[in-house]
Scaffold this active site. Structure first.
Site, mmCIF file in Angstrom:
data_model
loop_
_atom_site.group_PDB
_atom_site.id
_atom_site.type_symbol
_atom_site.label_atom_id
_atom_site.label_comp_id
_atom_site.label_asym_id
_atom_site.label_seq_id
_atom_site.Cartn_x
_atom_site.Cartn_y
_atom_site.Cartn_z
ATOM 1 N N LYS A 243 0.855 -1.194 0.000
ATOM 2 C CA LYS A 243 0.000 0.000 0.000
ATOM 3 C C LYS A 243 0.886 1.237 0.000
ATOM 4 O O LYS A 243 2.010 1.195 0.520
ATOM 5 C CB LYS A 243 -0.935 0.029 1.218
ATOM 6 C CG LYS A 243 -0.262 -0.032 2.601
ATOM 7 C CD LYS A 243 0.182 1.277 3.205
ATOM 8 C CE LYS A 243 0.890 1.125 4.535
ATOM 9 N NZ LYS A 243 1.556 2.330 5.024
ATOM 10 N N ASP B 247 -3.245 -2.349 8.820
ATOM 11 C CA ASP B 247 -3.626 -2.221 7.410
ATOM 12 C C ASP B 247 -4.114 -3.536 6.799
ATOM 13 O O ASP B 247 -4.450 -3.586 5.611
ATOM 14 C CB ASP B 247 -2.501 -1.586 6.575
ATOM 15 C CG ASP B 247 -1.132 -2.123 6.924
ATOM 16 O OD1 ASP B 247 -1.079 -3.216 7.509
ATOM 17 O OD2 ASP B 247 -0.138 -1.464 6.604
HETATM 18 C C1 LIG Z 1 2.307 4.826 9.445
HETATM 19 C C2 LIG Z 1 1.330 3.795 8.898
HETATM 20 O O1 LIG Z 1 2.033 2.987 7.939
HETATM 21 C C3 LIG Z 1 0.209 4.503 8.132
HETATM 22 O O2 LIG Z 1 -0.543 3.605 7.333
HETATM 23 C C4 LIG Z 1 0.737 2.936 9.980
HETATM 24 O O3 LIG Z 1 0.109 3.747 10.974
HETATM 25 C C5 LIG Z 1 1.723 2.004 10.641
HETATM 26 O O4 LIG Z 1 0.961 1.057 11.324
HETATM 27 P P1 LIG Z 1 1.543 -0.390 11.700
HETATM 28 O O5 LIG Z 1 2.500 -0.867 10.634
HETATM 29 O O6 LIG Z 1 0.370 -1.241 12.043
HETATM 30 O O7 LIG Z 1 2.360 -0.045 12.951
HETATM 31 P P2 LIG Z 1 3.077 -1.089 13.921
HETATM 32 O O8 LIG Z 1 4.295 -1.624 13.238
HETATM 33 O O9 LIG Z 1 2.066 -2.049 14.441
HETATM 34 O O10 LIG Z 1 3.442 -0.088 15.083
HETATM 35 C C6 LIG Z 1 4.724 0.093 15.594
HETATM 36 C C7 LIG Z 1 4.627 1.176 16.648
HETATM 37 O O11 LIG Z 1 4.282 2.445 16.043
HETATM 38 C C8 LIG Z 1 3.417 3.186 16.871
HETATM 39 N N1 LIG Z 1 2.100 3.380 16.217
HETATM 40 C C9 LIG Z 1 1.710 2.621 15.172
HETATM 41 C C10 LIG Z 1 0.507 2.837 14.540
HETATM 42 C C11 LIG Z 1 -0.317 3.869 15.030
HETATM 43 N N2 LIG Z 1 -1.510 4.119 14.458
HETATM 44 N N3 LIG Z 1 0.077 4.613 16.077
HETATM 45 C C12 LIG Z 1 1.283 4.393 16.674
HETATM 46 O O12 LIG Z 1 1.633 5.100 17.619
HETATM 47 C C13 LIG Z 1 3.262 2.380 18.153
HETATM 48 O O13 LIG Z 1 4.277 2.813 19.033
HETATM 49 C C14 LIG Z 1 3.555 0.953 17.698
HETATM 50 O O14 LIG Z 1 4.023 0.140 18.739
HETATM 51 N N1 LIG Z 2 7.102 -11.520 5.665
HETATM 52 C C1 LIG Z 2 7.545 -10.353 6.178
HETATM 53 N N2 LIG Z 2 7.950 -9.372 5.362
HETATM 54 C C2 LIG Z 2 8.371 -8.176 5.858
HETATM 55 N N3 LIG Z 2 8.450 -7.895 7.171
HETATM 56 C C3 LIG Z 2 8.049 -8.831 8.038
HETATM 57 C C4 LIG Z 2 7.585 -10.106 7.584
HETATM 58 N N4 LIG Z 2 7.266 -10.828 8.667
HETATM 59 C C5 LIG Z 2 7.506 -10.074 9.741
HETATM 60 N N5 LIG Z 2 7.984 -8.878 9.389
HETATM 61 C C6 LIG Z 2 8.296 -7.772 10.333
HETATM 62 O O1 LIG Z 2 7.318 -6.742 10.124
HETATM 63 C C7 LIG Z 2 7.904 -5.447 10.313
HETATM 64 C C8 LIG Z 2 7.729 -4.534 9.092
HETATM 65 O O2 LIG Z 2 6.571 -4.799 8.432
HETATM 66 P P1 LIG Z 2 6.208 -4.012 7.106
HETATM 67 O O3 LIG Z 2 7.257 -4.244 6.046
HETATM 68 O O4 LIG Z 2 4.799 -4.336 6.777
HETATM 69 O O5 LIG Z 2 6.365 -2.507 7.636
HETATM 70 P P2 LIG Z 2 6.075 -1.173 6.929
HETATM 71 O O6 LIG Z 2 6.289 -1.257 5.451
HETATM 72 O O7 LIG Z 2 6.847 -0.111 7.654
HETATM 73 O O8 LIG Z 2 4.537 -1.049 7.173
HETATM 74 P P3 LIG Z 2 3.720 0.173 7.732
HETATM 75 O O9 LIG Z 2 3.631 1.159 6.625
HETATM 76 O O10 LIG Z 2 2.417 -0.493 8.028
HETATM 77 O O11 LIG Z 2 4.486 0.657 8.920
HETATM 78 C C9 LIG Z 2 9.358 -5.683 10.574
HETATM 79 O O12 LIG Z 2 9.551 -5.594 11.961
HETATM 80 C C10 LIG Z 2 9.631 -7.104 10.085
HETATM 81 O O13 LIG Z 2 10.661 -7.733 10.811
#
Ligand SMILES: C[C@](O)(CO)[C@H](O)COP(=O)(O)OP(=O)(O)OC[C@H]1O[C@@H](n2ccc(N)nc2=O)[C@H](O)[C@@H]1O
Ligand SMILES: Nc1ncnc2c1ncn2[C@@H]1O[C@H](COP(=O)(O)OP(=O)(O)OP(=O)(O)O)[C@@H](O)[C@H]1O
Length: 289
Positions: free
Chosen positions: A9, A131
């Site tokens: 996304k 998400d």
């Molecule tokens: C930034 C975005 O990518 C926008 O779509 C998302 O809000 C990220 O969401 P997410 O990947 O589900 O985040 P997570 O990896 O579960 O969150 C990691 C940490 O980021 C902070 N966190 C995350 C999502 C959120 N809405 N508020 C937060 O404050 C929290 O400290 C959490 O422990």
């Molecule tokens: N199959 C996988 N592929 C990628 N990351 C993974 C997977 N399984 C577990 N993880 C863990 O998930 C976390 C990152 O996830 P992701 O790549 O969805 O993050 P992101 O792109 O930053 O997403 P968001 O935008 O929701 O924050 C990392 O801590 C990684 O170690």
């Protein structure tokens, strides 16, 4: 082995509100799906006493793979999943703000819910990953509130090609939210009202649907990321000054990925070439629909 597509996304807009009691922040965002880029190879194993085999190649995943968590989640819901072998060739860097990991988990959940005829509760799925409900929704574009799990499905934005650039800059989601809060406490950044954020997102969506040129798309994390690297100003300047046929550009999630949108695929490919040659940064680029 069967292969299941896994999507990512981008956040076309992203506004972050005050933290809740549990530390999470409510957001308002315009989600848009791209891909597939990665593919999950799945095989059901014979014999009920065998362990699952989850193989992730090319890019190291620290901690439990989200695919294993998705399998455990289904079994905790009494789904009779046999032992599974799952192979994935990772292309997308971990934690780049494009939900690649969540996309992998959602791909497994979508396969299982189709084969085993499951109805998965969006509220339960959201606990598993904010998400994930969007990845499992039938649409390509949606307005999301809550922590990203409350969806208003929109007609998919079509005929748009995204140049996605993933620089080798690491910032964890938790750190980005923390830094955003701190900059707000210092009075450096404002919080827009929720109603404004929704109005803004829907207006920008309407512009994109009509293929009107917008320019810079709002994301509250931009100021945080700009402080980390010159890459961001370099990329946005290039979009503004050189990519005359682009529609809009911005940051995805809490970084590190950025994107620029085009209506013409070849313009996007030309821009990809320029980003690679002009910006001094170790950067993976893709053109995706
Ligand atoms: C930034 C975005 O990518 C926008 O779509 C998302 O809000 C990220 O969401 P997410 O990947 O589900 O985040 P997570 O990896 O579960 O969150 C990691 C940490 O980021 C902070 N966190 C995350 C999502 C959120 N809405 N508020 C937060 O404050 C929290 O400290 C959490 O422990
Ligand atoms: N199959 C996988 N592929 C990628 N990351 C993974 C997977 N399984 C577990 N993880 C863990 O998930 C976390 C990152 O996830 P992701 O790549 O969805 O993050 P992101 O792109 O930053 O997403 P968001 O935008 O929701 O924050 C990392 O801590 C990684 O170690």
């Amino acid at each position: 082995m069967i292969y299941i597509p896994s999507y990512i996304k981008i956040n076309l807009t992203l506004r972050v509100f005050v933290p809740r009691d549990d530390g999470y922040h409510e957001i308002s965002t315009l989600f848009h799906k791209l891909g597939p880029i990665e593919w999950l190879g799945i095989r059901r194993l014979n014999g009920s006493n065998r362990d699952d085999i989850i193989n992730s190649h090319n890019i190291e995943i620290s901690g439990t793979n989200i695919i294993s968590r998705a399998i455990e989640f289904l079994r905790s819901k009494s789904v009779k999943l046999p032992p599974i072998e799952c192979n994935i060739w990772k292309v997308l860097p971990v934690g780049s703000g494009i939900g690649a990991g969540s996309g992998n988990g959602a791909a497994l959940l979508e396969w299982a819910s189709t084969i085993y005829d499951l109805i998965l509760d969006p509220a339960e799925l959201a606990k598993f990953g904010a998400d994930i409900p969007f990845f499992l929704s039938k649409t390509k574009t949606a307005l999301a509130t809550g922590v990203g799990e409350r969806l208003k499905l929109l007609d998919p934005l079509t005929g748009i090609y995204a140049l996605l650039a993933i620089p080798n800059i690491k910032i964890s989601t938790a750190e980005a939210y923390r830094e955003l809060d701190e900059s707000r406490k210092r009075g450096e950044a404002e919080i827009v009202p929720v109603s404004f954020a929704i109005y803004e997102a829907l207006n920008l969506y309407a512009d994109l649907e009509k293929k009107r040129r917008i320019g810079f798309l709002p994301n509250d994390f931009v100021a945080v990321l700009r402080k980390k690297s010159d890459f961001y100003d370099g990329f946005f300047d290039l979009c503004n000054s050189t990519f005359n046929n682009s529609l809009a550009w911005g940051l995805s999630g809490s970084g590190s990925s950025v994107f620029c949108l085009f209506t013409d695929k070849h313009e996007a490919i030309k821009a990809q070439e320029l980003v690679s040659s002009k910006l001094e940064c170790d950067c993976k680029t893709f053109v995706l629909e």
